[in-house]
Write an enzyme that holds these catalytic residues in place. Sequence first.
Site, PDB file in Angstrom:
ATOM      1  N   THR A   1      48.072  29.026 -13.527  1.00  0.00           N
ATOM      2  CA  THR A   1      48.896  30.071 -14.260  1.00  0.00           C
ATOM      3  C   THR A   1      49.521  31.266 -12.992  1.00  0.00           C
ATOM      4  O   THR A   1      48.871  31.383 -11.992  1.00  0.00           O
ATOM      5  CB  THR A   1      48.080  31.015 -15.257  1.00  0.00           C
ATOM      6  OG1 THR A   1      49.240  31.781 -15.939  1.00  0.00           O
ATOM      7  CG2 THR A   1      47.170  31.497 -14.711  1.00  0.00           C
ATOM      8  N   GLY A   2      50.308  32.136 -13.476  1.00  0.00           N
ATOM      9  CA  GLY A   2      50.808  33.197 -12.519  1.00  0.00           C
ATOM     10  C   GLY A   2      50.947  33.127 -11.279  1.00  0.00           C
ATOM     11  O   GLY A   2      51.769  32.047 -10.748  1.00  0.00           O
TER      12      GLY A   2
ATOM     13  N   TYR B   1      36.866  46.977  -9.209  1.00  0.00           N
ATOM     14  CA  TYR B   1      38.125  45.999  -8.657  1.00  0.00           C
ATOM     15  C   TYR B   1      38.365  46.442  -7.261  1.00  0.00           C
ATOM     16  O   TYR B   1      38.638  45.750  -6.208  1.00  0.00           O
ATOM     17  CB  TYR B   1      39.103  46.225  -9.709  1.00  0.00           C
ATOM     18  CG  TYR B   1      40.376  45.255  -9.306  1.00  0.00           C
ATOM     19  CD1 TYR B   1      40.300  44.094  -9.259  1.00  0.00           C
ATOM     20  CD2 TYR B   1      41.526  46.234  -8.859  1.00  0.00           C
ATOM     21  CE1 TYR B   1      41.556  43.225  -9.072  1.00  0.00           C
ATOM     22  CE2 TYR B   1      42.688  45.403  -8.654  1.00  0.00           C
ATOM     23  CZ  TYR B   1      42.690  44.154  -8.548  1.00  0.00           C
ATOM     24  OH  TYR B   1      43.806  43.304  -8.016  1.00  0.00           O
TER      25      TYR B   1
ATOM     26  N   GLY C   1      42.873  29.115  -8.332  1.00  0.00           N
ATOM     27  CA  GLY C   1      43.482  30.007  -9.779  1.00  0.00           C
ATOM     28  C   GLY C   1      44.949  29.318  -9.773  1.00  0.00           C
ATOM     29  O   GLY C   1      45.811  30.625 -10.000  1.00  0.00           O
TER      30      GLY C   1
END
Length: 301
Positions: free
Chosen positions: A26-27, A173, A23
């Site tokens: 981004t971020g 989550y 991942g």
Amino acid sequence: MSSDNWTEQDVPDQRGRVAIVTGANTGLGFETARTLAARGAKVVLAVRDAGKGKQAAARMAGDVTVQTLDLTSLDSVRSAAAELREAHPRVDLLINNAGVMYTPKRTTADGFELQFGTNHLGHFALTGLLLDRLLPVPGSRVVTVSSTGHRIRAAIHFDDLQWERAYSRTGAYGQSKLANLMFTYALQRRLARQGTTVATAAHPGVSNTELIRNTPAPLRLPVTWLAPLLTQKPEMGALPTLRAATDPAANGGDYYGPGGMGELRGTPKRVASSPASHDEAVQERLWTVSEKLTGVTFPVE
């Protein structure tokens, strides 16, 4: 370096090291990868969209390559792991950063609830398939990114792991982030017998990233308004991960998060996870279930 004011400048020289960051287009993942590359590591951006990965790599200085990886598909995880193994006989850092949060009810390609399947099972499988590339490397680490959400309505629902009976975005989550920590602790117990690789964990506090796009509708506007006050920039949110990955003083099983009030913001320090995350019986049950669901067994016992 000051243990109370650890910053990006404290990341040691990473020349000669290979780091895989999931991942990373981004971020938090982008900032983690950018910093490691700037310190001299050979960095692999393991991302679902290769085009976006290449755009991200172009914004980084250093030796940066892109690997297609879709954590919502075990076929993709296996394919990516095979390609990574072929390209990298040794791996120093595996950073399990990618994640989804508060998504509507959806399933992965393999029928797993999306948050549990992506955040935990995908990374569990990837780690198991790459671990033998880390085991011979002194100082190698597996870093898994969890969340303060591991405390919120969080439990491992063995009677309904995939939330087929009743779905809660928050509960799903929380389960996935609790699983991240339980995986780290169970993995560290196994790695401790090897003496080379360690497993650590981190959480970013509240960072202003794309993850907040799936915040439940009643909270989305307040979260957007309050973001400047409650959140920190991704480059700050990445510091706990970077510390877990590179601080020479970090030990297996350490968990890093922001040092400010409520662990929301601030420079990274060791933090405590919930008592539930340390339940070894549940950790081992989760490990066994995860092996069965993914079909991946680890080269450590």
